[in-house]
Design a protein around this motif. Structure first.
Motif, short mmCIF file in Angstrom:
data_model
loop_
_atom_site.label_atom_id
_atom_site.label_comp_id
_atom_site.label_asym_id
_atom_site.label_seq_id
_atom_site.Cartn_x
_atom_site.Cartn_y
_atom_site.Cartn_z
N ILE A 283 0.84 -1.20 0.00
CA ILE A 283 0.00 0.00 0.00
C ILE A 283 0.87 1.25 0.00
O ILE A 283 0.64 2.18 -0.77
CB ILE A 283 -0.97 -0.02 1.20
N ALA A 284 1.92 1.26 0.84
CA ALA A 284 2.81 2.42 0.93
C ALA A 284 3.51 2.71 -0.40
O ALA A 284 3.72 3.87 -0.76
CB ALA A 284 3.84 2.22 2.03
N SER A 285 3.84 1.67 -1.14
CA SER A 285 4.53 1.85 -2.42
C SER A 285 3.59 2.18 -3.57
O SER A 285 4.04 2.53 -4.66
CB SER A 285 5.32 0.58 -2.78
N GLY A 286 2.30 2.04 -3.33
CA GLY A 286 1.33 2.30 -4.39
C GLY A 286 0.98 1.07 -5.20
O GLY A 286 0.19 1.15 -6.14
N ALA A 287 1.56 -0.07 -4.84
CA ALA A 287 1.27 -1.31 -5.57
C ALA A 287 -0.15 -1.80 -5.30
O ALA A 287 -0.72 -2.52 -6.13
CB ALA A 287 2.27 -2.39 -5.20
N LEU A 288 -0.72 -1.45 -4.16
CA LEU A 288 -2.11 -1.76 -3.83
C LEU A 288 -2.84 -0.46 -3.52
O LEU A 288 -2.24 0.46 -2.94
CB LEU A 288 -2.19 -2.69 -2.62
#
Length: 144
Positions: free
Chosen positions: A10-15
């Motif tokens: 989530i933090a990386s933007g992958a989710l």
């Protein structure tokens, strides 16, 4: 980032997440399984399993963000109290929950609910000698 960590993804933007705050170090978003509407999570973007592993400045940053969210929750949901607590049981990535408390027991341990949800049951009082022993153990540990 840990490849299998939900919050790292989530933090990386992958989710995806319903973000409510973000800066270079932390991210706040709505919990998908809220205790109450507006239940938010504040996470460090860098992976730390336990809250006690967070660097002091990062822990302070998370708490300051949680306070801002709590003030907003009080206005949005017209509640008197907001709870903030860390867990790590289901997702092993340090995260603070910020929960607007519509009911006094929204985040109460079952140990206090022996007489039902509308009551408050104090667990048995701890032995004073046992408490003194435990306090001494903490004093010794915290002075190191």
């Amino acid at each position: 980032m840990h490849q299998d960590c939900l919050f790292c993804k989530i933090a990386s933007g992958a989710l995806p997440a319903h973000k409510i705050y973000e800066d270079d170090h932390i991210l706040a978003f709505l919990d998908l399984h809220p205790i109450r509407p507006g239940h938010s999570l504040v996470i460090p973007k860098k992976h730390y399993v336990w809250f006690e592993d967070l660097p002091e400045k990062l822990a302070t940053r998370i708490t300051t963000c949680a306070q801002k969210i709590a003030r907003a929750q009080k206005i949005i949901y017209q509640v008197q109290r907001v709870s903030m607590f860390y867990t790590g049981i289901h997702v092993p990535h340090a995260h603070a929950h910020v929960v607007p408390m519509h009911h006094v027991h929204d985040v109460t341990s079952t140990a206090y609910l022996l007489d039902g949800i509308e009551s408050f049951s104090a667990p048995p009082q701890a032995d004073a000698g046992e408490l003194a022993d435990i306090a001494n153990i903490f004093a010794d540990q915290l002075s190191n």
